[in-house]
Design a protein around this motif. Structure first.
Motif, PDB file in Angstrom:
ATOM      1  N   GLY A  65       0.633  -1.006  -0.544  1.00  0.00           N
ATOM      2  CA  GLY A  65       0.005   0.369  -0.485  1.00  0.00           C
ATOM      3  C   GLY A  65       0.589   1.054  -0.016  1.00  0.00           C
ATOM      4  N   VAL A  66       0.384   2.467   0.812  1.00  0.00           N
ATOM      5  CA  VAL A  66       0.817   3.710   0.670  1.00  0.00           C
ATOM      6  C   VAL A  66       2.154   3.253   0.985  1.00  0.00           C
ATOM      7  CG1 VAL A  66       1.312   6.009   1.534  1.00  0.00           C
ATOM      8  CG2 VAL A  66      -0.758   5.201   0.516  1.00  0.00           C
ATOM      9  N   ALA A  67       2.664   2.647   2.331  1.00  0.00           N
ATOM     10  CA  ALA A  67       3.637   2.803   3.341  1.00  0.00           C
ATOM     11  C   ALA A  67       4.392   2.046   2.548  1.00  0.00           C
ATOM     12  CB  ALA A  67       3.630   2.386   4.648  1.00  0.00           C
TER      13      ALA A  67
ATOM     14  N   GLU B  90       1.638  -8.553  -1.756  1.00  0.00           N
ATOM     15  CA  GLU B  90       0.517  -7.584  -1.389  1.00  0.00           C
ATOM     16  C   GLU B  90      -0.281  -8.690  -1.629  1.00  0.00           C
ATOM     17  OE1 GLU B  90      -0.720  -4.986  -1.151  1.00  0.00           O
ATOM     18  OE2 GLU B  90      -2.315  -5.703  -1.878  1.00  0.00           O
ATOM     19  N   ALA B  91      -1.673  -8.733  -0.859  1.00  0.00           N
ATOM     20  CA  ALA B  91      -2.753  -9.933  -1.324  1.00  0.00           C
ATOM     21  C   ALA B  91      -3.495  -9.764  -2.299  1.00  0.00           C
ATOM     22  CB  ALA B  91      -3.642  -9.610   0.180  1.00  0.00           C
TER      23      ALA B  91
ATOM     24  N   TRP C 174     -10.881  -4.806   0.396  1.00  0.00           N
ATOM     25  CA  TRP C 174     -11.157  -5.506   1.522  1.00  0.00           C
ATOM     26  C   TRP C 174     -12.890  -5.005   2.251  1.00  0.00           C
ATOM     27  CZ3 TRP C 174      -7.418  -8.862   2.824  1.00  0.00           C
ATOM     28  CH2 TRP C 174      -6.598  -9.467   2.634  1.00  0.00           C
TER      29      TRP C 174
ATOM     30  N   GLY D 217      -4.735   1.682  -0.531  1.00  0.00           N
ATOM     31  CA  GLY D 217      -5.337   2.598  -0.252  1.00  0.00           C
ATOM     32  C   GLY D 217      -5.429   4.246  -1.548  1.00  0.00           C
TER      33      GLY D 217
ATOM     34  N   ASN E 147      -9.199   5.309  -3.640  1.00  0.00           N
ATOM     35  CA  ASN E 147      -9.075   6.456  -2.653  1.00  0.00           C
ATOM     36  C   ASN E 147      -9.522   7.459  -3.500  1.00  0.00           C
ATOM     37  OD1 ASN E 147      -7.248   7.609  -3.475  1.00  0.00           O
ATOM     38  ND2 ASN E 147      -5.907   7.474  -1.060  1.00  0.00           N
ATOM     39  N   TYR E 148     -10.326   8.875  -2.780  1.00  0.00           N
ATOM     40  CA  TYR E 148     -10.673   9.568  -3.063  1.00  0.00           C
ATOM     41  C   TYR E 148      -9.828  11.131  -3.418  1.00  0.00           C
ATOM     42  CZ  TYR E 148     -15.252   7.502  -1.433  1.00  0.00           C
ATOM     43  OH  TYR E 148     -16.096   6.226  -0.929  1.00  0.00           O
ATOM     44  N   GLN E 149      -9.016  10.341  -3.348  1.00  0.00           N
ATOM     45  CA  GLN E 149      -7.067  11.098  -3.924  1.00  0.00           C
ATOM     46  C   GLN E 149      -7.209  12.992  -3.809  1.00  0.00           C
ATOM     47  OE1 GLN E 149      -7.737  10.963  -8.579  1.00  0.00           O
ATOM     48  NE2 GLN E 149      -9.046   9.657  -7.625  1.00  0.00           N
ATOM     49  N   THR E 150      -7.963  13.340  -2.322  1.00  0.00           N
ATOM     50  CA  THR E 150      -8.250  14.042  -1.589  1.00  0.00           C
ATOM     51  C   THR E 150      -6.407  13.945  -0.763  1.00  0.00           C
ATOM     52  OG1 THR E 150     -10.379  13.957  -0.299  1.00  0.00           O
ATOM     53  CG2 THR E 150      -8.718  15.812   0.785  1.00  0.00           C
TER      54      THR E 150
ATOM     55  N   VAL F  96      -0.880 -12.647   3.301  1.00  0.00           N
ATOM     56  CA  VAL F  96       0.893 -13.378   4.618  1.00  0.00           C
ATOM     57  C   VAL F  96      -0.168 -13.437   6.236  1.00  0.00           C
ATOM     58  CG1 VAL F  96       2.214 -12.138   6.707  1.00  0.00           C
ATOM     59  CG2 VAL F  96       2.700 -11.624   4.153  1.00  0.00           C
TER      60      VAL F  96
ATOM     61  N   ASP G  48       3.040   2.227   9.018  1.00  0.00           N
ATOM     62  CA  ASP G  48       1.134   2.012   7.859  1.00  0.00           C
ATOM     63  C   ASP G  48       1.019   2.695   9.422  1.00  0.00           C
ATOM     64  OD1 ASP G  48      -0.336   0.383  10.166  1.00  0.00           O
ATOM     65  OD2 ASP G  48       0.451  -1.292   8.936  1.00  0.00           O
ATOM     66  N   ALA G  49      -0.606   3.631   8.403  1.00  0.00           N
ATOM     67  CA  ALA G  49      -1.776   4.050   9.292  1.00  0.00           C
ATOM     68  C   ALA G  49      -1.596   3.417  10.846  1.00  0.00           C
ATOM     69  CB  ALA G  49      -3.234   4.603   8.984  1.00  0.00           C
TER      70      ALA G  49
ATOM     71  N   HIS H 113      -6.600  13.368   6.009  1.00  0.00           N
ATOM     72  CA  HIS H 113      -6.638  12.340   4.794  1.00  0.00           C
ATOM     73  C   HIS H 113      -4.844  11.827   5.109  1.00  0.00           C
ATOM     74  CE1 HIS H 113     -11.013  14.346   3.490  1.00  0.00           C
ATOM     75  NE2 HIS H 113     -10.651  14.811   3.829  1.00  0.00           N
TER      76      HIS H 113
ATOM     77  N   GLN I 148      -3.595   9.533   3.439  1.00  0.00           N
ATOM     78  CA  GLN I 148      -2.706   9.429   2.988  1.00  0.00           C
ATOM     79  C   GLN I 148      -1.309  10.899   2.323  1.00  0.00           C
ATOM     80  OE1 GLN I 148      -3.659   9.130  -1.622  1.00  0.00           O
ATOM     81  NE2 GLN I 148      -4.783  11.200  -1.272  1.00  0.00           N
TER      82      GLN I 148
HETATM   83  C1  LIG Z   1     -12.320   4.511  -0.415  1.00  0.00           C
HETATM   84  C2  LIG Z   1     -11.106   4.858   0.424  1.00  0.00           C
HETATM   85  C3  LIG Z   1     -11.248   6.535  -0.154  1.00  0.00           C
HETATM   86  C4  LIG Z   1     -10.245   6.705   0.684  1.00  0.00           C
HETATM   87  N1  LIG Z   1      -9.793   8.406   0.194  1.00  0.00           N
HETATM   88  C5  LIG Z   1      -9.317   9.030   0.731  1.00  0.00           C
HETATM   89  C6  LIG Z   1      -8.924  10.269  -0.002  1.00  0.00           C
HETATM   90  O1  LIG Z   1      -9.343  10.946  -0.194  1.00  0.00           O
HETATM   91  N2  LIG Z   1      -7.316  10.585   0.448  1.00  0.00           N
HETATM   92  C7  LIG Z   1      -6.374  10.193   1.986  1.00  0.00           C
HETATM   93  O2  LIG Z   1      -5.411  10.824   1.771  1.00  0.00           O
HETATM   94  N3  LIG Z   1      -6.591   9.809   2.320  1.00  0.00           N
HETATM   95  C8  LIG Z   1      -8.015   8.176   1.765  1.00  0.00           C
HETATM   96  N4  LIG Z   1      -8.165   7.665   1.849  1.00  0.00           N
HETATM   97  C9  LIG Z   1      -7.242   6.399   3.474  1.00  0.00           C
HETATM   98  C10 LIG Z   1      -5.959   6.165   2.665  1.00  0.00           C
HETATM   99  O3  LIG Z   1      -5.891   5.913   1.460  1.00  0.00           O
HETATM  100  C11 LIG Z   1      -5.409   5.818   3.558  1.00  0.00           C
HETATM  101  O4  LIG Z   1      -5.203   5.950   4.647  1.00  0.00           O
HETATM  102  C12 LIG Z   1      -3.882   4.593   3.434  1.00  0.00           C
HETATM  103  O5  LIG Z   1      -3.828   4.066   1.980  1.00  0.00           O
HETATM  104  C13 LIG Z   1      -3.185   4.173   4.386  1.00  0.00           C
HETATM  105  O6  LIG Z   1      -1.756   3.631   3.891  1.00  0.00           O
HETATM  106  P1  LIG Z   1      -1.266   2.333   4.499  1.00  0.00           P
HETATM  107  O7  LIG Z   1       0.156   2.293   4.092  1.00  0.00           O
HETATM  108  O8  LIG Z   1      -1.501   2.368   5.738  1.00  0.00           O
HETATM  109  O9  LIG Z   1      -1.783   1.067   4.097  1.00  0.00           O
HETATM  110  P2  LIG Z   1      -3.040   0.529   2.804  1.00  0.00           P
HETATM  111  O10 LIG Z   1      -3.190   1.241   1.753  1.00  0.00           O
HETATM  112  O11 LIG Z   1      -4.470   0.579   3.338  1.00  0.00           O
HETATM  113  O12 LIG Z   1      -2.124  -0.693   2.390  1.00  0.00           O
HETATM  114  C14 LIG Z   1      -1.787  -2.342   2.953  1.00  0.00           C
HETATM  115  C15 LIG Z   1      -2.106  -2.912   1.954  1.00  0.00           C
HETATM  116  O13 LIG Z   1      -1.428  -3.763   2.075  1.00  0.00           O
HETATM  117  C16 LIG Z   1      -1.982  -4.374   1.857  1.00  0.00           C
HETATM  118  N5  LIG Z   1      -2.326  -6.026   3.085  1.00  0.00           N
HETATM  119  C17 LIG Z   1      -3.316  -6.113   3.965  1.00  0.00           C
HETATM  120  N6  LIG Z   1      -3.261  -7.327   4.558  1.00  0.00           N
HETATM  121  C18 LIG Z   1      -2.196  -8.231   4.141  1.00  0.00           C
HETATM  122  C19 LIG Z   1      -1.611  -9.127   4.364  1.00  0.00           C
HETATM  123  N7  LIG Z   1      -1.868 -10.285   5.043  1.00  0.00           N
HETATM  124  N8  LIG Z   1      -1.476 -10.205   3.027  1.00  0.00           N
HETATM  125  C20 LIG Z   1      -0.402  -8.917   2.291  1.00  0.00           C
HETATM  126  N9  LIG Z   1      -1.024  -7.880   2.164  1.00  0.00           N
HETATM  127  C21 LIG Z   1      -1.434  -7.538   2.636  1.00  0.00           C
HETATM  128  C22 LIG Z   1      -3.491  -4.651   1.560  1.00  0.00           C
HETATM  129  O14 LIG Z   1      -4.363  -5.285   0.475  1.00  0.00           O
HETATM  130  C23 LIG Z   1      -3.633  -3.036   0.637  1.00  0.00           C
HETATM  131  O15 LIG Z   1      -2.606  -3.300  -0.881  1.00  0.00           O
HETATM  132  C24 LIG Z   1      -9.236   6.191   1.613  1.00  0.00           C
HETATM  133  C25 LIG Z   1      -9.696   5.049   1.676  1.00  0.00           C
HETATM  134  C26 LIG Z   1     -10.445   4.135   1.404  1.00  0.00           C
HETATM  135  C27 LIG Z   1     -10.370   2.996   1.121  1.00  0.00           C
END
Ligand SMILES: Cc1cc2nc3c(=O)[nH]c(=O)nc-3n(C[C@H](O)[C@H](O)[C@H](O)COP(=O)(O)OP(=O)(O)OC[C@H]3O[C@@H](n4cnc5c(N)ncnc54)[C@H](O)[C@@H]3O)c2cc1C
Length: 560
Positions: A18-20, A41-42, A66, A93, A97-100, A234, A529-530, A540, A542
């Protein structure tokens, strides 16, 4: 570890692209080309539907998420479940996401740093990392003023971050000036740049989009030393002698599944997101002792994993107008004067502190240190903006029919500094089962007071906008004109409200991980991650996560 499992070896194993995960894999692989890095990545690698700005977005039961739901939310949502989807594809995400794109106020990061007694997480320490992630496309207004906030922005990062008036193609949304007026009537001052650390007021919105295309974490280029396994879930981290040794992965190979043990000679890094990283930790024996015992999981270390779960509750209201071609879905998507495909359908975004009555309630009811944090200079509790179409983040009602095809726009009201905290817990010891998600939304009366007053003040302001003649849409007659707490709660229960998908805090820094994101009491294991964000940010998530992961990459590079 089951000795029967096939075994492969890498130096670093990153769980979740994901992002991180994308930031870490990219930065570390380029800085250490000799390391063998596995990114797991799942979800799938790519899907063209996510590429257009107005392409697929989460919340609509796509195969790229998910599709998690909460347990019934007693307060604020009248016992309804809410949608808690998250991305399941490379980019996580950021792909759905909505890209804000908002970083939040400097004070939030300064409070984070103070809470964990580590200045590296303050605003000024994180600013270089925020800048590193972005290429900034400033608004026409900022360019005319000589870019007074250029110091806060990056010029050559992987993520394109644009203002509505500089996103590659002209947008010219017909409701732009009326929407600005709405924010003025709410009493918001114009803020030049919402990402400069002082976002109070209304400002032109930032989006991670350019020329009608999403800019997302998959844009972080991976080094040749990264192996990417997609459709690989995982299940757990294998811990032996107090150290993480590797992970067990259920991998799709063609139509079949294969369970593999991946050994990590240096580190395992969980970047599976705030809902999944705690689940993986719990399945690995890292978490509250009683919960592990209840599922007969061998305990490794007793930590408050899955506690401190926060999200940003959101209530949407819907407004009908009689202006042709002013909202997405009414008229052509692309024409000589108006191009809905060029960006997200809104112009302005606003952040404000809670109203006076809520602050007084907070003073009377919160513990002194909590109130001090809540009321500190620069803290912001509520966010609001108009979206020129009807948004439903919960698809709870047939409301989605309104998108497209009606002259209806939405107001998003979001609580960005919630007091309430919930839990992520295991449903069972089976990794295939989703976790039990209870964000405990709006449980605190302070939260309800802040969000409901935000809804009320927005309803007043939108009806005062000259020449708009907005009439609330989609509510039953009995609710029309009734903005009491009960009536607002009823709207939240029946309409497309829930959260804006910002889970955080479930592997909180200071409680589950240290300032270097290392899991307390376990060697060779980090969470990035978050989930590590210890207190809600008025953002928001991201933009914060790109910065957090950029800094975490440097911390990890100090050790590998
Ligand atoms: C519908 C939606 C709208 C959003 N709108 C906004 C917005 O407009 N602006 C904004 O700033 N933020 C928005 N967000 C939030 C933002 O996208 C998240 O806060 C951000 O992506 C979090 O990053 P992360 O690295 O913590 O996790 P994520 O980006 O969620 O990445 C986690 C990754 O780990 C993978 N994973 C999970 N479990 C496993 C496993 N067991 N094995 C292998 N892989 C796994 C997942 O599939 C995913 O790809 C939105 C999120 C969603 C879902």
């Amino acid at each position: 570890m089951d000795p029967e499992l096939p075994k492969v070896c890498f130096d670093l194993v990153i769980v979740g692209a994901g992002v991180a995960g994308c930031v870490l894999a990219s930065r570390i692989s380029h800085a250490r080309p000799h390391l063998r890095i596995l990114l797991l990545e799942a979800g799938v690698d790519k899907d063209d539907r996510v590429l257009p700005t107005l392409g697929i977005m989460g919340g609509f039961d796509s195969t790229l998420e998910w599709n998690y739901r909460s347990v019934p939310q007693a307060r604020g949502f009248g016992g309804e479940v809410v949608n808690l989807t998250s991305g399941k594809i490379v980019g996580g995400g950021s792909a759905v996401n909505y890209q804000t794109f908002t970083r939040g106020p400097a004070v939030d990061y300064d409070q984070w740093a103070e809470l964990v007694q580590d200045p590296r997480w303050s605003w000024s320490s994180l600013l270089p990392y925020f800048k590193k992630s972005e290429t900034w496309f400033p608004s026409a207004d900022l360019r005319e003023r000589g870019l007074p906030t250029a110091d806060a922005h990056g010029q050559d990062g992987p993520i394109k971050v644009s203002h509505a008036t500089n996103s590659g193609r002209p947008r010219n949304y017909p409701l732009r000036e009326k929407s600005r007026r709405f924010h003025e009537l709410r009493g918001c001052q114009h803020a030049l740049d919402i990402n400069g650390g002082q976002p109070e007021g209304y400002a032109e919105a930032f989006n991670s989009t350019y020329e009608g295309l999403r800019s997302y974490a998959a844009g972080y280029v991976l080094g040749a030393n990264v192996t990417l396994w997609t459709q690989s879930l995982v299940e757990k981290v294998v811990v032996d002698g107090g150290a993480a040794k590797g992970v067990v992965v259920l991998r799709s190979v063609g139509d079949a599944h294969e369970r593999v043990y991946v050994e990590a000679s240096k580190e395992v890094i969980l970047s599976a997101g705030a809902q999944s990283s705690p689940k993986i930790l719990l399945l690995s024996g890292i978490g509250p002792a009683a919960e592990l015992a209840a599922h007969q999981i061998r305990p490794v270390v007793d930590l408050p994993v899955g506690r401190n779960y926060a999200d940003h509750p959101a209530i949407f209201t819907y407004w009908a107008i009689d202006l042709p071609n002013a909202v997405l879905g009414d008229g052509e998507m692309q024409g000589p004067d108006l191009d809905w495909t060029a960006g997200l359908p809104y112009d302005w975004i606003s952040f404000a502190p809670a109203d006076q009555a809520t602050r007084e309630l907070a003073r009377q009811t919160l513990p002194a240190d909590r109130y001090q944090r809540y009321s500190a200079e620069g803290k912001l509790q509520v966010e609001a903006f108009t979206v020129y179409t009807s948004v439903d983040t919960c698809t709870r009602t047939p409301l989605a029919r309104g998108w497209p095809g009606k002259r209806v726009f939405s107001i998003a009201h979001i609580l960005v500094d919630p007091i309430s905290r919930g839990t992520v817990t295991l449903r069972s010891a089976d990794p295939a089962e989703p976790p039990i998600l209870d964000p405990n939304l709006l449980a605190s009366p302070v939260d309800r007071s802040a969000l409901y007053e935000c809804v009320r003040s927005c309803a007043r302001a939108i009806q005062e906008v000259e020449g708009l003649h907005a009439v609330e849409w989609g509510v039953e007659d009995a609710l029309c004109g009734d903005w009491s707490d009960e009536a607002i709660e009823s709207r939240a229960r029946k309409m497309g409200s829930g959260t804006v998908f910002h889970p955080s805090g479930t592997c909180a820094m200071g409680q589950v991980v240290d300032g270097d994101c290392r899991v307390l009491g376990v060697e060779g294991l980090r969470v990035v991650d978050a989930g590590v964000i210890p207190i809600p940010l008025a953002a928001h998530y991201q933009a914060p996560m790109y910065g957090v992961a950029e800094q975490a990459a440097e911390l990890i590079l100090g050790d590998v």
